[in-house]
Design an enzyme around this catalytic site. Sequence first.
Site, short mmCIF file in Angstrom:
data_model
loop_
_atom_site.label_atom_id
_atom_site.label_comp_id
_atom_site.label_asym_id
_atom_site.label_seq_id
_atom_site.Cartn_x
_atom_site.Cartn_y
_atom_site.Cartn_z
CE1 TYR A 179 -2.84 -3.23 0.61
CE2 TYR A 179 -4.44 -1.47 0.76
CZ TYR A 179 -4.15 -2.80 0.59
OH TYR A 179 -5.16 -3.70 0.39
CE LYS A 201 1.70 -18.23 0.77
NZ LYS A 201 0.83 -19.40 0.84
CG ASP A 230 -2.09 -20.18 2.36
OD1 ASP A 230 -1.78 -20.31 3.55
OD2 ASP A 230 -1.40 -20.61 1.42
CG ASP A 237 -7.99 -3.92 2.19
OD1 ASP A 237 -9.14 -3.79 2.62
OD2 ASP A 237 -7.57 -3.32 1.18
#
Length: 516
Positions: free
Chosen positions: A152, A199, A232, A256
Amino acid sequence: MSIITRDASNMSQPSSAASSPSASPATRTAITVARGDGIGPEIMQAALRVLDACGADLDYEFVEIGEKVYAKGVSAGIEEATWKSLRRTGVFLKAPITTPQGGGFKSLNVTIRKTLGLYANVRPCVAYHPFVQSRFPAMDVVIVRENEEDTYAGIEHRQTNEVVQCLKLISRPGCEKIVRHAFEYARASGRKKVTCFTKDNIMKATDGLFRQVFNEIAVEYPEIENDHWIIDIGAAKLADSPEEFDVIVTLNLYGDIISDIAAQITGSVGLGGSANIGERCAMFEAIHGSAPMIAGQGVANPSGLLLAAVQMLLHVGKPAPATKLHNAWLRTLEDGVHTADIYDSQHSHEKVGTQAFAEAVIARVGQQPQKLQAVSYEAASAAGANSASAKKPATPAAKPVKLLVGVDVFLDWDQPGRNADELAKQLAAAADNTGLKLKMITNRGVKVWPGGFPETFCTDHWRCRFISAGEAGGTVSHGAILALLTKVASAGLDFIKTEHLCTFDGKLGYSLGQGE
Ligand code: NAD
């Protein structure tokens, strides 16, 4: 001038002073208020009426943001006078705005968050079963999303005909602030567990840093359980059994996405509020948008903004009106006084519009819910959750020894056949007598030289790794890199960027190529 004081407002609610005559000037707090677009003005009017009735003792500075400001040609949707108000009050209660379609306009939310350093986005996602249908009746999760970093930062480049990139920037101080905020929030609100989502099995440097900081800070909170999920499977688990989570802290992009998933599965996105917390300023808003289709009809649900207002009251150290407001709202919900979006014939008794809903909440100020869990913020200093993380200094890190040991040179190269052996020949020649040697070429991260596979798909974007031509692990100089680049350019090769390869206290500060 877009700031309108309360007296000049055309809103028909009584002033806070009138609603709480005993208020002393010392207890009053100035906040900046934006009525927003679409349903914004309606739900803001309702929210301010309820705040006043709860004795919040707030003074409002009204500002204009969004559609009308964009229409004046201000591409950020916010004007100088508004920034002044925000920096003066440090507290922003914001109704949703309509983001103009088409290019050229910046996201107002992203601009406000980044300009004011609002690093923590805190979104409680709670099911209000059976009064609002949810498949997860016991769900009560708070998502704490890092708000300033990650992809971002918006640093994107087109580097070749075929390839664009977006930089993912993660800083240690950024990780420390958000992780500490999550633990402080958990401690102040009596929550039992903080879960980290990353991740880091793939992004070992960026997500790895976030997880490492999480592990370091978690030990300072021995009374709070902590765990980690790969994003995930963590997101899948959250969507399947949200009751198993308590507080989740994660990076910007993941946050988000999962905060919307979490809000959705509570049963109604329309009931969610969120806080954006910084060291000096904070912004509070509903999580939904400006719902232009129902604007002006007086039917919008003001609940999301009301719950954001509860977070705001806690932030400014007003737990008593926060408790009153929240409990009156819960009571209204369980009494079946519902706006159209959550009305159902089985659990609702009365379908009301926006202002009537506000009146129903006001009529219940001082009451507690009978079936839903009542809140009591006076005991738990939840305000501390909003400020403690900012006050605690980041861990002073001893500066590591940084050594420059090589360089990745990225090329835009599109010769017929895209043969990496051919490119390697040209690069090896360019590196001659520079003190550097070619070690590896990758294409989208996969090693294609030496020993590439013909099956690997190659774009026109090549990462060419050079290391010291001398002893293994030896250092290289900036001068050697400049000499190499000069020769690369002279050979007619288009270098598009470089990344230095450094070690920090002997540890690699870069990832290895797949197959390196
Ligand atoms: P939205 O949240 O405005 O609406 C989605 C659906 O939910 C619509 O059916 C709407 O009628 C309903 N809804 C939303 N809030 C409601 C409420 N309080 N009461 C009853 N029903 C409600 O999402 P959208 O339609 O995708 O976006 C509309 C505009 O809002 C867009 O311009 C978007 O960019 C903007 N937006 C702004 C913010 C913000 O300012 N924070 C956030 C999201 C979207």
